[in-house]
Scaffold this motif. Structure first.
Motif, short mmCIF file in Angstrom:
data_model
loop_
_atom_site.label_atom_id
_atom_site.label_comp_id
_atom_site.label_asym_id
_atom_site.label_seq_id
_atom_site.Cartn_x
_atom_site.Cartn_y
_atom_site.Cartn_z
N TYR A 150 0.70 -1.19 0.02
CA TYR A 150 -0.04 0.09 0.05
C TYR A 150 0.92 1.42 -0.01
N THR A 151 1.04 1.84 -0.95
CA THR A 151 1.79 2.90 -1.22
C THR A 151 1.29 4.45 -1.31
N LYS A 168 -3.15 9.04 1.51
CA LYS A 168 -4.28 8.44 1.96
C LYS A 168 -4.26 7.28 3.02
N ALA A 169 -3.03 6.87 3.28
CA ALA A 169 -2.71 5.81 4.50
C ALA A 169 -3.18 6.65 5.64
N GLU A 206 -6.63 5.56 6.15
CA GLU A 206 -6.84 4.21 5.92
C GLU A 206 -5.99 3.53 6.75
N LEU A 232 -6.10 -0.44 6.60
CA LEU A 232 -5.82 -1.04 5.36
C LEU A 232 -4.36 -1.17 5.07
N ALA A 233 -3.71 -0.06 5.18
CA ALA A 233 -2.33 0.21 5.27
C ALA A 233 -1.38 -0.94 6.08
N VAL A 267 -2.00 -4.52 4.40
CA VAL A 267 -1.29 -4.92 3.13
C VAL A 267 0.37 -4.76 3.51
N ASN A 268 0.92 -3.81 4.27
CA ASN A 268 2.08 -3.55 4.44
C ASN A 268 3.00 -4.09 5.57
N TYR A 297 1.98 5.27 6.80
CA TYR A 297 2.49 4.55 5.97
C TYR A 297 3.99 3.90 6.57
N SER A 301 3.45 1.30 9.10
CA SER A 301 2.91 0.20 8.47
C SER A 301 3.86 -0.59 7.95
#
Length: 291
Positions: A61-62, A66-67, A70, A73-74, A77-78, A125, A128
């Motif tokens: 998730y890059t 937005k992270a 979210e 979600l970050a 995925v990360n 980000y 994560s």
């Protein structure tokens, strides 16, 4: 040699698919819907079916800004995803190469960051991605975690392509000049990843395992990077674009960026003998293709 890579659309995945054949390596890229980073069972089934000699954990998730809104979600995925992939790699008895980022550092150090420096991400980000590093290392001792930065390539969305697109309609662009790092070509990353995977497969030396920094040679600000891009554009097309140098505070974003993303690559050089080209050299290679 066969390498399984998570993700199908990313810059490094695309570069691996391009570079693999010349290196005598079969690259098998797997992503959704076949491979779901939130579903351990699907990962076991898909990755075991590929029968790889190594796994590259490249999917991420890059969306840095937005992270911030979210976070769950970050982290799924990360952090959770790569940790599960590392578990599968351990079960298969193979190494995992996990791609991480300069964002694990706070960016307030005066000099270059080395692998043993204290982390302290200042964004969701970054947190994560750090959690992903910790999870991978705990799940599979046979790992190489590669921190890179400022990735660009002929593929996907990146700073180089954004600058060229904006240059089509503008004569001046304001670019941040107080963040320092090293632009890194995904093509160079792919070459290094393939070489590292081969060594991990064949050599049990503990010095080849752990966390390593992998960035282009030299250093730059985003404004320096933009000026190099526009110099090539002017040479190729005659189009002239000037760069206005601004500060980070002039360009506020939801996520905080590290002011210093300069990473020392000495550990990688000592362990693997790998040194990436100077960032300007690699940037021009990519620009020759894009222009």
């Amino acid at each position: 040699m066969r390498i399984a890579v998570t993700g199908t659309q990313g810059q490094v995945v695309s570069a691996l698919l391009e570079r693999g054949p010349a290196a005598g390596v079969e690259i098998v890229a797997v992503g959704r819907p076949q491979l779901d980073l939130t579903d351990l069972a699907s990962m076991r089934t898909v990755l075991a079916g590929i029968r790889p000699d190594a796994i590259v954990s490249a999917a991420a998730y890059t969306a840095v800004d937005k992270a911030e809104s979210e976070e769950a979600l970050a982290f799924a995925v990360n952090a959770a995803g790569p940790t599960a992939i590392a578990e599968v790699a351990r079960e298969l008895g193979i190494p995992i190469i996990h791609l991480s980022t300069d964002y694990v550092f706070p960016g307030d150090k005066q000099g270059v960051y080395v692998e043993t420096d204290a982390t302290g991400p200042v964004s969701v980000y970054g947190r994560s991605k750090l959690a992903g590093e910790i999870g991978v290392a705990a799940a599979n001792p046979n790992h190489a975690i590669l921190r890179t930065a400022w990735v660009y390539s002929p593929f996907g969305n990146n700073f180089v392509k954004t600058m060229l697109r904006l240059a089509e309609t503008r004569d001046t662009l304001n670019v941040v000049a107080d963040q320092h790092g090293a632009p890194t070509s995904a093509l160079d990353i792919a070459d290094a990843v393939i070489a590292i995977a081969k060594r991990l497969r064949d050599d049990p030396d503990p010095k080849l395992r752990g966390v390593f920094h992998l960035t282009g040679g030299g250093e730059a600000t985003w404004a320096d990077f933009a000026e190099t891009i526009f110099a090539a554009l002017r040479a190729k097309s005659g189009k002239s674009v000037s760069v206005g140098r601004i500060t980070t505070t002039d360009y506020p974003t939801p996520a905080k960026r590290p002011a210093n993303s300069r990473l020392s690559n000495e550990k990688l050089k000592q362990a693997y003998g790998i040194v990436l080209p100077d960032w300007k050299e690699s940037t021009n290679v990519v620009l020759d293709r894009l222009l």
